[in-house]
Design a protein around this motif. Structure first.
Motif, mmCIF file in Angstrom:
data_model
loop_
_atom_site.group_PDB
_atom_site.id
_atom_site.type_symbol
_atom_site.label_atom_id
_atom_site.label_comp_id
_atom_site.label_asym_id
_atom_site.label_seq_id
_atom_site.Cartn_x
_atom_site.Cartn_y
_atom_site.Cartn_z
ATOM 1 N N PHE A 20 -5.680 4.411 -6.430
ATOM 2 C CA PHE A 20 -7.095 5.489 -6.079
ATOM 3 C C PHE A 20 -7.967 4.419 -4.924
ATOM 4 O O PHE A 20 -8.743 5.143 -4.246
ATOM 5 C CB PHE A 20 -7.630 5.829 -7.478
ATOM 6 N N TRP A 21 -8.343 3.286 -5.403
ATOM 7 C CA TRP A 21 -9.177 2.359 -4.961
ATOM 8 C C TRP A 21 -8.794 2.526 -3.379
ATOM 9 O O TRP A 21 -9.768 2.529 -2.344
ATOM 10 C CB TRP A 21 -9.089 1.099 -5.591
ATOM 11 N N ARG A 22 -7.510 2.005 -3.130
ATOM 12 C CA ARG A 22 -7.227 1.972 -1.595
ATOM 13 C C ARG A 22 -7.018 3.264 -0.970
ATOM 14 O O ARG A 22 -7.599 3.406 0.217
ATOM 15 C CB ARG A 22 -5.580 1.482 -1.617
ATOM 16 N N ARG A 23 -6.527 4.406 -1.541
ATOM 17 C CA ARG A 23 -6.348 5.868 -0.634
ATOM 18 C C ARG A 23 -7.531 6.690 -1.168
ATOM 19 O O ARG A 23 -7.485 7.770 -0.378
ATOM 20 C CB ARG A 23 -4.973 6.245 -1.008
ATOM 21 N N GLY A 24 -8.152 6.392 -2.112
ATOM 22 C CA GLY A 24 -9.109 7.706 -2.504
ATOM 23 C C GLY A 24 -8.314 8.811 -3.426
ATOM 24 O O GLY A 24 -7.189 8.633 -3.463
ATOM 25 N N TYR A 25 -9.157 9.748 -3.874
ATOM 26 C CA TYR A 25 -8.718 10.571 -4.775
ATOM 27 C C TYR A 25 -7.773 11.719 -3.912
ATOM 28 O O TYR A 25 -6.695 11.963 -4.498
ATOM 29 C CB TYR A 25 -9.814 11.494 -5.359
ATOM 30 N N ASN A 26 -8.230 12.505 -2.982
ATOM 31 C CA ASN A 26 -7.615 13.521 -2.361
ATOM 32 C C ASN A 26 -6.300 13.229 -1.573
ATOM 33 O O ASN A 26 -5.394 13.850 -1.773
ATOM 34 C CB ASN A 26 -8.400 13.958 -1.385
ATOM 35 N N ALA A 27 -6.217 11.654 -1.201
ATOM 36 C CA ALA A 27 -5.026 11.341 -0.495
ATOM 37 C C ALA A 27 -3.990 10.715 -1.559
ATOM 38 O O ALA A 27 -3.014 10.163 -0.848
ATOM 39 C CB ALA A 27 -5.501 10.172 0.474
ATOM 40 N N THR A 28 -4.289 10.590 -2.714
ATOM 41 C CA THR A 28 -3.328 10.154 -3.831
ATOM 42 C C THR A 28 -2.757 11.368 -4.633
ATOM 43 O O THR A 28 -3.345 11.843 -5.138
ATOM 44 C CB THR A 28 -3.933 9.209 -4.539
ATOM 45 N N SER A 29 -1.330 11.552 -4.272
ATOM 46 C CA SER A 29 -0.762 12.497 -5.209
ATOM 47 C C SER A 29 -0.025 12.086 -6.418
ATOM 48 O O SER A 29 -0.269 10.901 -6.659
ATOM 49 C CB SER A 29 0.417 13.108 -4.152
ATOM 50 N N VAL A 30 -0.136 13.230 -7.377
ATOM 51 C CA VAL A 30 0.541 12.449 -8.630
ATOM 52 C C VAL A 30 1.804 11.918 -8.522
ATOM 53 O O VAL A 30 2.142 11.133 -9.273
ATOM 54 C CB VAL A 30 0.705 14.010 -9.422
ATOM 55 N N ARG A 31 2.784 12.330 -7.398
ATOM 56 C CA ARG A 31 3.970 11.856 -7.427
ATOM 57 C C ARG A 31 3.699 10.150 -6.884
ATOM 58 O O ARG A 31 4.559 9.520 -7.362
ATOM 59 C CB ARG A 31 4.787 12.635 -6.341
ATOM 60 N N ASP A 32 2.808 10.169 -6.077
ATOM 61 C CA ASP A 32 2.452 8.765 -5.642
ATOM 62 C C ASP A 32 2.244 8.064 -6.895
ATOM 63 O O ASP A 32 2.689 6.869 -6.957
ATOM 64 C CB ASP A 32 1.252 8.793 -4.719
ATOM 65 N N LEU A 33 1.280 8.464 -7.727
ATOM 66 C CA LEU A 33 0.830 7.717 -9.110
ATOM 67 C C LEU A 33 2.228 7.351 -9.824
ATOM 68 O O LEU A 33 2.277 6.356 -10.315
ATOM 69 C CB LEU A 33 0.101 8.578 -9.536
ATOM 70 N N GLY A 34 3.016 8.536 -9.885
ATOM 71 C CA GLY A 34 4.356 8.360 -10.611
ATOM 72 C C GLY A 34 5.243 7.241 -10.318
ATOM 73 O O GLY A 34 5.714 6.628 -11.126
ATOM 74 N N ASP A 35 5.316 7.137 -9.123
ATOM 75 C CA ASP A 35 6.145 6.214 -8.462
ATOM 76 C C ASP A 35 5.560 4.735 -8.721
ATOM 77 O O ASP A 35 6.383 3.777 -8.818
ATOM 78 C CB ASP A 35 6.423 6.389 -6.880
ATOM 79 N N GLU A 36 4.172 4.678 -8.503
ATOM 80 C CA GLU A 36 3.423 3.358 -8.568
ATOM 81 C C GLU A 36 3.441 2.853 -9.891
ATOM 82 O O GLU A 36 3.528 1.716 -10.152
ATOM 83 C CB GLU A 36 2.144 3.518 -7.872
ATOM 84 N N LEU A 37 3.128 3.754 -10.916
ATOM 85 C CA LEU A 37 3.038 3.405 -12.445
ATOM 86 C C LEU A 37 4.371 3.511 -12.856
ATOM 87 O O LEU A 37 4.622 2.846 -14.136
ATOM 88 C CB LEU A 37 2.284 4.561 -12.815
ATOM 89 N N GLY A 38 5.743 3.908 -12.359
ATOM 90 C CA GLY A 38 6.812 3.734 -12.980
ATOM 91 C C GLY A 38 6.899 4.912 -13.928
ATOM 92 O O GLY A 38 7.725 4.891 -15.073
ATOM 93 N N LEU A 39 6.203 6.075 -13.890
ATOM 94 C CA LEU A 39 6.176 6.987 -15.110
ATOM 95 C C LEU A 39 6.611 8.408 -14.417
ATOM 96 O O LEU A 39 6.605 8.617 -13.236
ATOM 97 C CB LEU A 39 4.704 7.266 -15.272
ATOM 98 N N THR A 40 7.495 9.081 -15.170
ATOM 99 C CA THR A 40 7.730 10.472 -14.824
ATOM 100 C C THR A 40 6.508 11.422 -15.148
ATOM 101 O O THR A 40 5.546 10.897 -15.964
ATOM 102 C CB THR A 40 8.842 11.028 -15.815
ATOM 103 N N PRO A 41 6.478 12.566 -14.621
ATOM 104 C CA PRO A 41 5.522 13.349 -14.779
ATOM 105 C C PRO A 41 5.249 13.781 -15.944
ATOM 106 O O PRO A 41 4.082 13.875 -16.619
ATOM 107 C CB PRO A 41 6.068 14.686 -13.708
ATOM 108 N N SER A 42 6.307 13.914 -16.956
ATOM 109 C CA SER A 42 5.987 14.423 -18.272
ATOM 110 C C SER A 42 5.131 13.168 -19.089
ATOM 111 O O SER A 42 4.318 13.333 -19.836
ATOM 112 C CB SER A 42 7.199 14.568 -19.002
ATOM 113 N N SER A 43 5.536 11.965 -18.845
ATOM 114 C CA SER A 43 4.774 10.790 -19.573
ATOM 115 C C SER A 43 3.315 10.923 -18.966
ATOM 116 O O SER A 43 2.583 10.435 -19.631
ATOM 117 C CB SER A 43 5.366 9.527 -19.416
#
Lengths: 201, 201
Positions: A20-43
């Motif tokens: 979020f720090w690097r890209r901001g809120y709107n430019a960061t998608s939930v899928r980006d987050l999932g990939d970066e955190l190593g989490l599936t959407p459900s988790s």
DNA sequence: AACGTATGGGAGCGATCGCTCCCAAAAGAG
DNA sequence: CTCTTTTGGGAGCGATCGCTCCCATACGTT
């Protein structure tokens, strides 16, 4: 009871903060987050409710780590406040450059992106700003007690000037401006506090 | 030849600038733009190629209107440069409040949102920043020629300090900070230029 | 061992994204 | 008038958005 987590929640928040720090809120998608955190959407959604809530946690995490670290560096260890301020500001504009410049301050970036529309975000960014202002005020007060007056400026004026300058420095670091130019601005605003008092003999 | 436009292209760019300015790039959808400009997608894309190109035009339009207006206000009409600077900065933090506060500066907002990733945007924001810095430098030079020295600060330092402060003020206006506090910061930085020289008799 | 419970994985929901294509309407050129 | 050219209108493309649901898995409890 039940199956334990395979991931560390705090570590996940840290990674989310980074993104979020690097890209901001709107430019960061939930899928980006999932990939970066190593989490599936459900988790991700079971743990953090939704994207917006995770963002607020990231903001709180930033305040509890980066911001707190910054205010710790405003503690005088008997040093002159001008030196404390100078070192602090120089650190502010170079610390994000460790590994990756152009990140700026997460709070400042967020305030400009969402501050005008999102009240929950605004509340947190304003709280962070208040903490910084208060830390500056305390430092200046301590300087006065120790015989380091800020000539020509009353306390409020000095706080507002320093705080505003810091925000400007954060923006300029985000924009990738030359650190040496920022150092010039820092020295100038330190000089604005008045001449360095003579060393007590 | 062919059917003439039913809309004014310049007016459309102005409205697009307004929307991008308030919401930022990522939070503004093409459908939002179409509604605001009164254009169907086909007209919008035929005229402006795509969203990103329209954004660049909005940025250029802003520089050609708001930014230019700002630099015009840095012209001394024989007034002392401290007064020019003070009036200019006060205007900077109140002009977006006309009708709608919390808009900040489009260039600053854009630099923090996209400056780290979009080179075409970065090029434009940096050009805008350079113009402002150059205007400040010219003003200070003119002050020196007219016997208004900026004591204690060499030219580079004064320019960097003023420019950094302005960016901070812009962020704070965007964040909705109290204009009176911003005025305090402004008076402080003006004071940092040194004492007001005595009026020539 | 059997049960209860929370997890990781993943398909896929409706909505919206940026964008394209097609077509009838409108005006200048002949 | 006819022809040409560009417009406004709108359906709808594939992709991605934030998010939900289902289920086999894996662990604590008993």
């Amino acid at each position: 009871m039940g199956r334990p987590r395979q991931f560390d929640e705090q570590d996940a928040v840290t990674r989310a903060t980074d993104l979020f720090w690097r890209r901001g809120y709107n430019a960061t998608s939930v899928r980006d987050l999932g990939d970066e955190l190593g989490l599936t959407p459900s988790s991700l959604y079971r743990t953090f409710t939704d994207k917006h809530t995770l963002f607020l946690r990231a903001l709180d995490h930033y305040r509890a780590t980066e911001s707190v670290q910054a205010e710790q560096r405003l503690d005088t260890d008997g040093r002159p406040i001008r030196q404390v301020l100078r070192d602090w500001m120089l650190w502010l504009v170079t610390c994000p450059a460790d590994g990756e410049p152009g990140r700026g301050c997460f709070v400042v970036n967020t305030a400009t992106e969402l501050g005008a529309t999102d009240d929950q975000v605004r509340q947190r960014t304003e709280a962070a700003f208040d903490v910084t202002r208060q830390a500056l005020r305390s430092l200046l007060c301590e300087g006065r007690r120790n015989g380091e007056p800020t000539t020509g400026l009353d306390l409020d004026a000095a706080v507002e000037l320093l705080f505003t300058t810091v925000l400007g420095l954060r923006v300029r670091e985000r924009a990738g401006h030359d650190p040496e130019r920022l150092a010039t601005a820092i020295d100038a605003v330190i000089g604005a506090l008045g001449p360095m008092p003579a060393e007590p003999s």
